[in-house]
Write a protein that holds these residues in place. Structure first.
Motif, PDB file in Angstrom:
ATOM      1  N   SER A 260       0.523  -1.154  -0.002  1.00  0.00           N
ATOM      2  CA  SER A 260       0.028  -0.211   0.118  1.00  0.00           C
ATOM      3  C   SER A 260       1.321   1.221   0.053  1.00  0.00           C
ATOM      4  O   SER A 260       0.251   2.152   0.039  1.00  0.00           O
ATOM      5  N   LEU A 261       2.042   0.861   0.402  1.00  0.00           N
ATOM      6  CA  LEU A 261       2.795   2.268  -0.085  1.00  0.00           C
ATOM      7  C   LEU A 261       3.472   2.688  -1.183  1.00  0.00           C
ATOM      8  O   LEU A 261       3.052   2.243  -2.108  1.00  0.00           O
ATOM      9  N   ASP A 262       4.037   3.855  -1.493  1.00  0.00           N
ATOM     10  CA  ASP A 262       4.185   4.560  -2.296  1.00  0.00           C
ATOM     11  C   ASP A 262       5.355   3.327  -3.690  1.00  0.00           C
ATOM     12  O   ASP A 262       6.265   2.879  -2.939  1.00  0.00           O
ATOM     13  N   ASP A 263       4.787   3.324  -4.894  1.00  0.00           N
ATOM     14  CA  ASP A 263       5.645   2.313  -5.519  1.00  0.00           C
ATOM     15  C   ASP A 263       7.408   2.922  -4.866  1.00  0.00           C
ATOM     16  O   ASP A 263       8.289   1.955  -5.053  1.00  0.00           O
ATOM     17  N   ASN A 264       7.474   4.180  -4.684  1.00  0.00           N
ATOM     18  CA  ASN A 264       9.244   4.236  -4.825  1.00  0.00           C
ATOM     19  C   ASN A 264       9.604   4.184  -3.342  1.00  0.00           C
ATOM     20  O   ASN A 264      10.780   4.574  -3.423  1.00  0.00           O
ATOM     21  N   THR A 265       8.756   3.599  -2.226  1.00  0.00           N
ATOM     22  CA  THR A 265       9.195   3.588  -1.065  1.00  0.00           C
ATOM     23  C   THR A 265      10.566   2.526  -1.401  1.00  0.00           C
ATOM     24  O   THR A 265      10.029   1.302  -2.120  1.00  0.00           O
ATOM     25  N   ILE A 266      11.979   3.022  -1.330  1.00  0.00           N
ATOM     26  CA  ILE A 266      12.794   1.892  -1.066  1.00  0.00           C
ATOM     27  C   ILE A 266      12.518   0.800   0.349  1.00  0.00           C
ATOM     28  O   ILE A 266      12.348   1.465   1.386  1.00  0.00           O
ATOM     29  N   ILE A 267      13.193  -0.354  -0.550  1.00  0.00           N
ATOM     30  CA  ILE A 267      13.076  -1.443   1.275  1.00  0.00           C
ATOM     31  C   ILE A 267      13.744  -2.039   2.024  1.00  0.00           C
ATOM     32  O   ILE A 267      15.119  -2.722   0.711  1.00  0.00           O
ATOM     33  N   TYR A 268      14.949  -1.940   2.959  1.00  0.00           N
ATOM     34  CA  TYR A 268      15.679  -2.039   3.387  1.00  0.00           C
ATOM     35  C   TYR A 268      15.476  -2.937   4.236  1.00  0.00           C
ATOM     36  O   TYR A 268      15.375  -3.256   5.538  1.00  0.00           O
ATOM     37  N   PRO A 269      15.396  -4.556   4.301  1.00  0.00           N
ATOM     38  CA  PRO A 269      15.356  -5.456   4.365  1.00  0.00           C
ATOM     39  C   PRO A 269      16.738  -6.177   5.266  1.00  0.00           C
ATOM     40  O   PRO A 269      17.891  -5.476   5.626  1.00  0.00           O
ATOM     41  N   GLY A 270      16.036  -7.106   6.239  1.00  0.00           N
ATOM     42  CA  GLY A 270      17.027  -7.814   7.507  1.00  0.00           C
ATOM     43  C   GLY A 270      18.490  -8.425   6.659  1.00  0.00           C
ATOM     44  O   GLY A 270      19.313  -8.567   7.295  1.00  0.00           O
ATOM     45  N   HIS A 271      17.857  -9.330   4.811  1.00  0.00           N
ATOM     46  CA  HIS A 271      18.564  -9.626   4.719  1.00  0.00           C
ATOM     47  C   HIS A 271      18.939  -9.285   3.406  1.00  0.00           C
ATOM     48  O   HIS A 271      18.080  -8.857   2.497  1.00  0.00           O
ATOM     49  N   GLY A 272      20.184  -9.473   3.101  1.00  0.00           N
ATOM     50  CA  GLY A 272      20.381  -9.371   1.135  1.00  0.00           C
ATOM     51  C   GLY A 272      20.169  -7.794   0.367  1.00  0.00           C
ATOM     52  O   GLY A 272      20.456  -6.451   1.754  1.00  0.00           O
ATOM     53  N   SER A 273      20.073  -7.874  -0.870  1.00  0.00           N
ATOM     54  CA  SER A 273      19.811  -5.787  -1.430  1.00  0.00           C
ATOM     55  C   SER A 273      18.945  -5.889  -1.025  1.00  0.00           C
ATOM     56  O   SER A 273      17.158  -5.817  -0.831  1.00  0.00           O
ATOM     57  N   ASP A 274      18.656  -4.087  -1.138  1.00  0.00           N
ATOM     58  CA  ASP A 274      17.908  -3.468  -0.806  1.00  0.00           C
ATOM     59  C   ASP A 274      16.948  -3.611  -1.878  1.00  0.00           C
ATOM     60  O   ASP A 274      17.484  -3.662  -2.893  1.00  0.00           O
ATOM     61  N   THR A 275      15.311  -3.357  -1.842  1.00  0.00           N
ATOM     62  CA  THR A 275      14.359  -3.132  -3.566  1.00  0.00           C
ATOM     63  C   THR A 275      13.466  -2.191  -3.047  1.00  0.00           C
ATOM     64  O   THR A 275      13.989  -1.393  -2.174  1.00  0.00           O
ATOM     65  N   SER A 276      12.815  -2.051  -3.850  1.00  0.00           N
ATOM     66  CA  SER A 276      11.801  -1.267  -3.761  1.00  0.00           C
ATOM     67  C   SER A 276      10.279  -1.413  -3.583  1.00  0.00           C
ATOM     68  O   SER A 276       9.682  -3.477  -4.050  1.00  0.00           O
ATOM     69  N   VAL A 277       9.526  -1.476  -3.641  1.00  0.00           N
ATOM     70  CA  VAL A 277       8.075  -1.531  -2.979  1.00  0.00           C
ATOM     71  C   VAL A 277       6.932  -2.299  -4.661  1.00  0.00           C
ATOM     72  O   VAL A 277       6.935  -3.121  -4.795  1.00  0.00           O
ATOM     73  N   GLY A 278       7.880  -0.803  -5.835  1.00  0.00           N
ATOM     74  CA  GLY A 278       7.216  -1.066  -7.143  1.00  0.00           C
ATOM     75  C   GLY A 278       7.860  -2.232  -7.917  1.00  0.00           C
ATOM     76  O   GLY A 278       7.308  -3.270  -8.661  1.00  0.00           O
ATOM     77  N   PHE A 279       9.127  -2.812  -7.596  1.00  0.00           N
ATOM     78  CA  PHE A 279       9.514  -3.840  -7.840  1.00  0.00           C
ATOM     79  C   PHE A 279       9.379  -5.758  -7.308  1.00  0.00           C
ATOM     80  O   PHE A 279       8.924  -6.315  -8.345  1.00  0.00           O
ATOM     81  N   GLU A 280       8.847  -5.240  -5.779  1.00  0.00           N
ATOM     82  CA  GLU A 280       8.342  -6.727  -5.509  1.00  0.00           C
ATOM     83  C   GLU A 280       6.442  -6.326  -5.517  1.00  0.00           C
ATOM     84  O   GLU A 280       6.590  -7.543  -6.040  1.00  0.00           O
ATOM     85  N   LYS A 281       6.345  -5.716  -6.230  1.00  0.00           N
ATOM     86  CA  LYS A 281       5.131  -6.131  -6.450  1.00  0.00           C
ATOM     87  C   LYS A 281       4.861  -6.504  -8.261  1.00  0.00           C
ATOM     88  O   LYS A 281       4.227  -7.305  -8.102  1.00  0.00           O
ATOM     89  N   LYS A 282       5.753  -6.205  -8.878  1.00  0.00           N
ATOM     90  CA  LYS A 282       6.010  -6.682 -10.514  1.00  0.00           C
ATOM     91  C   LYS A 282       6.626  -8.119  -9.979  1.00  0.00           C
ATOM     92  O   LYS A 282       6.669  -8.807 -11.065  1.00  0.00           O
ATOM     93  N   TYR A 283       7.688  -8.294  -9.421  1.00  0.00           N
ATOM     94  CA  TYR A 283       8.277  -8.786  -9.812  1.00  0.00           C
ATOM     95  C   TYR A 283       8.871 -10.626  -8.663  1.00  0.00           C
ATOM     96  O   TYR A 283       9.314 -11.314  -8.446  1.00  0.00           O
ATOM     97  N   ASN A 284       8.042  -9.990  -7.549  1.00  0.00           N
ATOM     98  CA  ASN A 284       8.076 -11.094  -6.502  1.00  0.00           C
ATOM     99  C   ASN A 284       7.282 -12.315  -6.231  1.00  0.00           C
ATOM    100  O   ASN A 284       5.432 -11.725  -6.496  1.00  0.00           O
ATOM    101  N   SER A 285       7.331 -13.129  -6.535  1.00  0.00           N
ATOM    102  CA  SER A 285       6.305 -14.284  -6.802  1.00  0.00           C
ATOM    103  C   SER A 285       6.190 -14.886  -5.545  1.00  0.00           C
ATOM    104  O   SER A 285       4.797 -16.060  -5.826  1.00  0.00           O
ATOM    105  N   PHE A 286       6.351 -14.862  -4.769  1.00  0.00           N
ATOM    106  CA  PHE A 286       5.868 -15.215  -3.603  1.00  0.00           C
ATOM    107  C   PHE A 286       4.763 -14.916  -2.155  1.00  0.00           C
ATOM    108  O   PHE A 286       4.130 -14.924  -1.795  1.00  0.00           O
ATOM    109  N   VAL A 287       4.301 -13.270  -3.140  1.00  0.00           N
ATOM    110  CA  VAL A 287       2.822 -12.140  -2.738  1.00  0.00           C
ATOM    111  C   VAL A 287       1.827 -13.262  -3.776  1.00  0.00           C
ATOM    112  O   VAL A 287       2.293 -13.284  -4.562  1.00  0.00           O
TER     113      VAL A 287
END
Length: 203
Positions: free
Chosen positions: A176-203
């Motif tokens: 629900s956050l803006d697509d440009n929101t940068i996600i800083y996760p607990g492991h691995g590389s930074d990503t973004s809300v927009g990227f994960e909406k498009k490419y995250n097959s686990f959701v």
């Protein structure tokens, strides 16, 4: 706002130092960060807070050591109290050494605000990986813990995990956050809300 990232421990945990107006906070505290004191001195800030995204052992193991040098308060969502309290039961069950469990100074709930200097962070409850998982959001940045990673999500097969609850947290709160929101996760590389909406097959 100042942001520094430290990758700590055998599991490659991301620990984030955020600072503003002379104050600093660690978002998660896996272990003792060798360069932490020199970075604090370089930035001329005092470590005042440790904001936990959740209570799994690999995110809390350095707190006691850090507190030996710095007078900082620990923040954790109230729904992760059981996860914290049973840490050594879990470690014993998987053949690992017990650890010194930190004390929590402030129990959080959804919608709370936490402050570092003049900056305000929104506390967003993101259960699923653990019952009390949270994200800390400021401006277009979300520190998401182990809720979501680049092209992946947090595991839900540990005590307190729930795959359906995790997916709902991501769909209803993170996405629900803006697509440009940068996600800083607990492991691995930074990503973004927009990227994960498009490419995250686990959701």
């Amino acid at each position: 706002m100042i942001l520094r990232k430290f990758v700590v421990g055998d599991m490659g945990n991301n620990n984030y130092l955020v600072a503003d107006n002379g104050e600093a906070a660690l978002i998660d505290c896996t272990g003792l960060i060798p360069e932490l004191d020199s970075v604090l001195k370089e930035l001329n800030v005092e470590l005042k807070y440790i904001f936990l995204t959740h209570a799994h052992f690999d995110h809390i193991g350095g707190i006691k050591k850090v507190q030996e040098k710095h007078d900082c308060k620990v923040y954790l969502h109230e729904d992760d109290k059981k996860t914290l309290d049973t840490t050594n039961d879990f470690l014993q069950a998987v053949g690992m050494e017990p650890m010194d469990i930190p004390n929590v100074d402030v129990w959080l709930k959804d919608g709370d605000k936490v402050h570092v200097g003049n900056e305000e962070y929104d506390v967003i409850h993101l259960p699923g990986h653990t019952p009390g998982g949270v994200g800390y959001k400021i401006n277009n940045m979300l520190f998401s813990g182990d809720t979501i990673f680049m092209n992946s999500v947090g595991r839900t097969d540990l005590p307190g995990g729930n795959a359906e609850v995790l997916r709902n947290s991501i769909k209803d709160r993170v996405f629900s956050l803006d697509d440009n929101t940068i996600i800083y996760p607990g492991h691995g590389s930074d990503t973004s809300v927009g990227f994960e909406k498009k490419y995250n097959s686990f959701v």
